[in-house]
Design a protein around this motif. Structure first.
Motif, short mmCIF file in Angstrom:
data_model
loop_
_atom_site.label_atom_id
_atom_site.label_comp_id
_atom_site.label_asym_id
_atom_site.label_seq_id
_atom_site.Cartn_x
_atom_site.Cartn_y
_atom_site.Cartn_z
N ALA A 36 -7.35 -5.56 -4.02
CA ALA A 36 -7.74 -5.86 -2.80
C ALA A 36 -6.98 -5.00 -2.03
O ALA A 36 -6.91 -4.09 -1.68
CB ALA A 36 -7.06 -7.44 -1.37
N ALA A 37 -5.46 -4.85 -2.40
CA ALA A 37 -4.57 -3.17 -2.21
C ALA A 37 -4.63 -1.93 -2.52
O ALA A 37 -4.62 -1.44 -1.94
CB ALA A 37 -2.98 -3.78 -2.77
N ASP A 38 -5.95 -2.05 -3.76
CA ASP A 38 -6.49 -1.09 -4.23
C ASP A 38 -6.97 -0.71 -3.39
O ASP A 38 -7.20 0.72 -3.28
CB ASP A 38 -6.79 -0.87 -5.92
CG ASP A 38 -5.62 -1.06 -6.23
OD1 ASP A 38 -4.32 -1.12 -7.06
OD2 ASP A 38 -6.30 -1.93 -8.30
N GLY A 39 -8.06 -1.47 -2.90
CA GLY A 39 -8.31 -1.12 -2.43
C GLY A 39 -8.31 -0.48 0.07
O GLY A 39 -8.98 0.51 0.50
N LEU A 40 -7.21 -1.28 0.14
CA LEU A 40 -6.48 -0.78 1.18
C LEU A 40 -5.74 0.12 1.19
O LEU A 40 -6.17 1.10 1.97
CB LEU A 40 -5.60 -2.08 1.53
CG LEU A 40 -6.54 -3.28 1.81
CD1 LEU A 40 -5.17 -4.73 1.64
CD2 LEU A 40 -6.72 -3.73 3.55
N VAL B 66 1.21 -1.43 -0.13
CA VAL B 66 -0.37 -0.10 -0.45
C VAL B 66 0.79 1.79 -0.22
O VAL B 66 1.58 1.77 0.38
CB VAL B 66 -1.02 -0.18 1.02
CG1 VAL B 66 -1.41 1.00 1.15
CG2 VAL B 66 -2.12 -0.94 1.14
N HIS B 67 0.49 2.40 -1.09
CA HIS B 67 1.39 2.89 -1.31
C HIS B 67 3.20 2.88 -1.40
O HIS B 67 3.84 3.25 -0.20
CB HIS B 67 0.93 4.35 -0.06
CG HIS B 67 -0.29 4.98 0.43
ND1 HIS B 67 -1.00 5.45 -1.13
CD2 HIS B 67 -0.71 4.09 0.98
CE1 HIS B 67 -2.36 5.98 -0.55
NE2 HIS B 67 -2.07 5.12 1.18
N GLY B 68 2.90 2.15 -2.00
CA GLY B 68 4.26 1.66 -2.20
C GLY B 68 5.42 0.44 -1.05
O GLY B 68 6.73 0.50 -1.16
N LYS B 69 4.96 0.51 -0.11
CA LYS B 69 5.19 -0.40 1.34
C LYS B 69 4.39 -1.68 1.75
O LYS B 69 3.62 -2.08 1.07
CB LYS B 69 4.86 0.42 2.81
CG LYS B 69 6.19 2.08 2.21
CD LYS B 69 5.91 2.15 3.65
CE LYS B 69 6.93 3.75 3.79
NZ LYS B 69 7.27 4.14 2.92
N PRO B 70 5.64 -2.95 1.89
CA PRO B 70 4.39 -4.08 1.99
C PRO B 70 3.76 -3.70 3.37
O PRO B 70 4.66 -3.36 4.49
CB PRO B 70 6.56 -4.75 2.44
CG PRO B 70 6.82 -4.01 2.88
CD PRO B 70 6.51 -2.93 2.60
#
Length: 174
Positions: free
Chosen positions: A166-170, A132-136
């Motif tokens: 899901a990552a986009d949603g998070l 999310v935003h480039g970070k795990p």
């Protein structure tokens, strides 16, 4: 006798659309994970699913959401030590997935910590890191608990697509 789950592409598309419709920050973590787990279980036909988060001290991946594991199942205690080199640490280097299968088991099995193997058992699985935003931030683990119900290329592709969604949603949570 194993009853293998039948994926429901329509349900998967509904989940993908619903996550997409909530990129305005109108879902919280619980609602987002409920959708994603539903997509993985009903949409893709995966039995056991874990979403684990990286601990605050970044030393462990710990199960946060678990589907398909009965109370008392070791899977509910899914935890990976991130302080030593292993498959899951490698996955967290960038957003990427792996399909652990007989084809790559010789190479990948030595990279799975013994305590994790005790938790997940033997057999095929999918795993994918979530950024999310480039970070795990965490990792999805999923399998089909019945040995007779093998994983397949189509399911792996859909699993990765849903993890990306899901990552986009998070990234847009309330």
């Amino acid at each position: 006798e194993a009853v293998c789950p039948v994926p429901d592409p329509l349900k998967l598309q509904q989940v993908m659309d619903e996550i997409g419709a909530h990129l305005d920050g109108s879902l919280d973590l619980h609602d987002m994970m409920t959708l994603v787990l539903q997509g993985m279980h009903v949409g893709i036909g995966l039995d056991r699913i874990v979403f684990s988060l990286i601990s605050r001290d970044r030393a462990f991946l710990k199960a946060k959401y678990v589907h398909g594991a009965p109370p008392g199942s070791p899977l509910r205690q899914f935890e990976v030590d991130l302080r030593s080199s292993n498959l899951f640490v490698r996955l967290l280097e960038k957003m990427q997935g792996v399909w652990f299968s007989p084809a790559n088991a010789k190479t990948l099995a030595p990279m799975i910590p013994p305590e994790v193997l005790k938790t997940i058992g033997s057999g095929e699985f999918f795993a994918m890191s979530i950024f999310v935003h480039g970070k795990p931030v965490g990792l999805f683990y999923a399998d089909r608990k019945h040995g007779a119900c093998s994983l397949d290329e189509h399911s792996y592709i859909e699993f990765k697509k849903l993890c990306v969604r899901a990552a986009d949603g998070l990234a847009h949570l309330a």
